[in-house]
Scaffold this motif. Structure first.
Motif, PDB file in Angstrom:
ATOM      1  N   TYR A  39       1.187 -68.262   0.831  1.00 43.85           N
ATOM      2  CA  TYR A  39       1.635 -68.907  -0.689  1.00 43.85           C
ATOM      3  C   TYR A  39       0.272 -69.404  -1.332  1.00 43.85           C
ATOM      4  O   TYR A  39       0.096 -69.315  -2.505  1.00 43.85           O
ATOM      5  N   GLU A  70      -2.069 -66.836  -2.516  1.00 41.60           N
ATOM      6  CA  GLU A  70      -1.392 -66.590  -3.844  1.00 41.60           C
ATOM      7  C   GLU A  70      -1.574 -67.442  -5.095  1.00 41.60           C
ATOM      8  O   GLU A  70      -1.635 -67.107  -6.254  1.00 41.60           O
ATOM      9  N   GLN A  71      -1.148 -68.677  -4.707  1.00 44.68           N
ATOM     10  CA  GLN A  71      -0.896 -69.749  -5.542  1.00 44.68           C
ATOM     11  C   GLN A  71      -2.044 -71.087  -5.674  1.00 44.68           C
ATOM     12  O   GLN A  71      -1.830 -71.749  -6.444  1.00 44.68           O
ATOM     13  N   ASN A  92      -3.604 -72.605  -8.605  1.00 42.33           N
ATOM     14  CA  ASN A  92      -3.076 -73.426  -9.466  1.00 42.33           C
ATOM     15  C   ASN A  92      -2.563 -74.744  -9.169  1.00 42.33           C
ATOM     16  O   ASN A  92      -1.753 -75.463 -10.098  1.00 42.33           O
ATOM     17  N   LEU A  93      -2.682 -75.107  -8.039  1.00 40.46           N
ATOM     18  CA  LEU A  93      -2.235 -76.441  -7.441  1.00 40.46           C
ATOM     19  C   LEU A  93      -3.098 -77.427  -7.752  1.00 40.46           C
ATOM     20  O   LEU A  93      -4.401 -77.434  -7.503  1.00 40.46           O
TER      21      LEU A  93
END
Length: 420
Positions: free
Chosen positions: A367, A370-371, A374-375
């Motif tokens: 996760y 991939e993400q 953006n956190l």
């Protein structure tokens, strides 16, 4: 030392592979994720540095990440938790660079972390936050490449939240420890069984009828207390949190300050994540022959330097046991140098519970790959859908079925209009 590994003995590699394969038979969820990762390659090209306990279960996590396309380097998160045969197998049979030797000194321990960081990680995996701490303190030039990380243990999460509160944390970290499928099972059932396993292996003392004190009534403390009670011990809980102390009392345990408990305990186990839970004042009143052990991540929970100063002699009556004789003749028996007793004196958590913990690790790291960009640079919970997915997969592996809500029930729960 070869640049790709530092292990004890390659002759142990075949034995390590056998034990790794044995553990995998008890890890059906991770097996399923391994097969999925091998097909989908969700971590293709990801550079991962992982500071974890080098055990058979960790080896299967590492194999899963590699199957997913990751380039992985491992180092130990505790000097006494490494299983040397596993480290050898990781290098020889699975071609995963590993820096870990059981009993390594502090200098070697941090040199191994440095070697893992030489991998220039884009993702980190930690058990205690030493890797992330070193990355921020001494290798800050690498921070720009890091997308995110995961943390496995309570102590590490506490440290990382402190970093985040100070504005020092420079990338997002997922607190795998806090996933429901992790702390409800790994911390309670895993720590409960493996801590008792380590104490019994080290001492061979019957627990039934003994007074057994657990410092801390978090999930780990709950598990230890539950298993000690199951062995027939009379269990005492010491706490600083009033709600946890109240819960322990309502669960049927005696609750008192450590100063009182130390004077009557045959066993004391710390599981708090804090330092000097057993301190000089406790050693001054501790019961003769008391066995003390730590199940928290770092050995600072027991003030060993204070014990050393109070002792007039020290000897080793059994492997993993140090007997300190105090000036008045009382003996204090310290297990596993105050390090994680379940890993230093036994083999750590059973593979069945690590199956869920490492399933969360594998899915969370995918996760983040991939993400993660953006956190926010903070400590994040495991996404609910990952936690739920692990639970569903574990139920399926156990061949257990559950009910599902009917449309009528779903409508009722989502409406405020229908009442009595």
């Amino acid at each position: 030392m070869n640049n790709n590994y530092d292990i004890k003995d390659f002759a142990l590699a075949d034995q390590g592979r056998e034990r790794i394969e044995w553990a995998l038979t008890e890890m059906p969820v991770l097996r399923a994720i391994h097969d999925r990762f091998a097909k989908q390659r969700p971590l293709a090209g990801a550079r991962i540095s992982a500071c974890l306990h080098i055990t058979t279960e960790t080896a299967n996590l590492a194999r899963t990440l590699k199957a997913g396309g990751a380039e992985l380097v491992l180092c130990a998160s505790n000097p006494l938790s490494t299983q040397d045969d596993v480290a050898a197998a990781l290098v020889q049979h699975y071609q995963i660079p590993t820096f870990a030797i059981r009993g390594e000194d502090d200098g070697t321990y941090y040199r191994h972390i440095a070697k893992a960081l030489d991998h220039r990680p884009q993702l980190t995996m930690d058990d205690g936050a030493d890797l992330v701490s070193e990355l921020h303190k001494n290798r800050s030039d690498l921070l720009a490449e890091v997308i995110g990380g995961t943390e496995e243990t309570t102590t590490g999460v506490i440290r990382l939240r402190a970093m985040a509160a100070d504005g020092a944390l420079k990338f997002p970290v997922i607190a795998v420890n806090d996933a429901m499928t992790k702390h409800l099972f790994d911390n309670r059932y895993g720590t409960g069984q493996s801590t008792l396993d380590g104490i019994i292996r080290a001492t061979n003392i019957l627990l039934a009828g003994k007074t057994f004190t657990v410092a801390g009534y978090g999930w780990c403390g709950r598990g230890i207390a539950m298993r000690a009670k199951g062995h027939g011990a009379q269990v005492i809980i010491t706490e600083v949190e009033p709600l946890r102390a109240l819960e322990a009392a309502m669960d049927g345990f005696r609750v008192m300050p450590m100063l009182e408990a130390a004077a009557i305990s045959d066993f004391i186990v710390t599981a708090t994540g804090d330092k000097h839970v057993l301190d000089k004042a406790h050693f001054e009143v501790i019961k003769d022959g008391c066995v003390i052990a730590n199940s928290g991540h770092f050995n600072v929970e027991i003030n060993i330097p204070a014990l050393e100063k109070l002792a007039v002699t020290k000897h080793r009556p059994r492997t993993g046991v140090e007997a300190y004789q105090l000036k008045d003749g009382r003996i204090v028996r310290l297990l596993a140098e105050g390090r994680l007793v379940n890993l230093a004196a036994a083999e750590g958590h059973p593979a069945t519970v690590m199956d869920m913990s490492f399933a969360n690790q594998a899915l969370s790291i995918a996760y983040l790959w991939e993400q993660g960009r953006n956190l926010e640079h903070a400590v994040h919970p495991v996404p609910v859908d990952i936690d739920q997915q692990v639970a569903v997969m574990k139920l399926a592996a156990m061949r257990l079925s559950i009910d599902s809500l009917s449309p009528e029930q779903q409508a009722y729960l989502s409406s405020w209009k229908e009442g009595t």
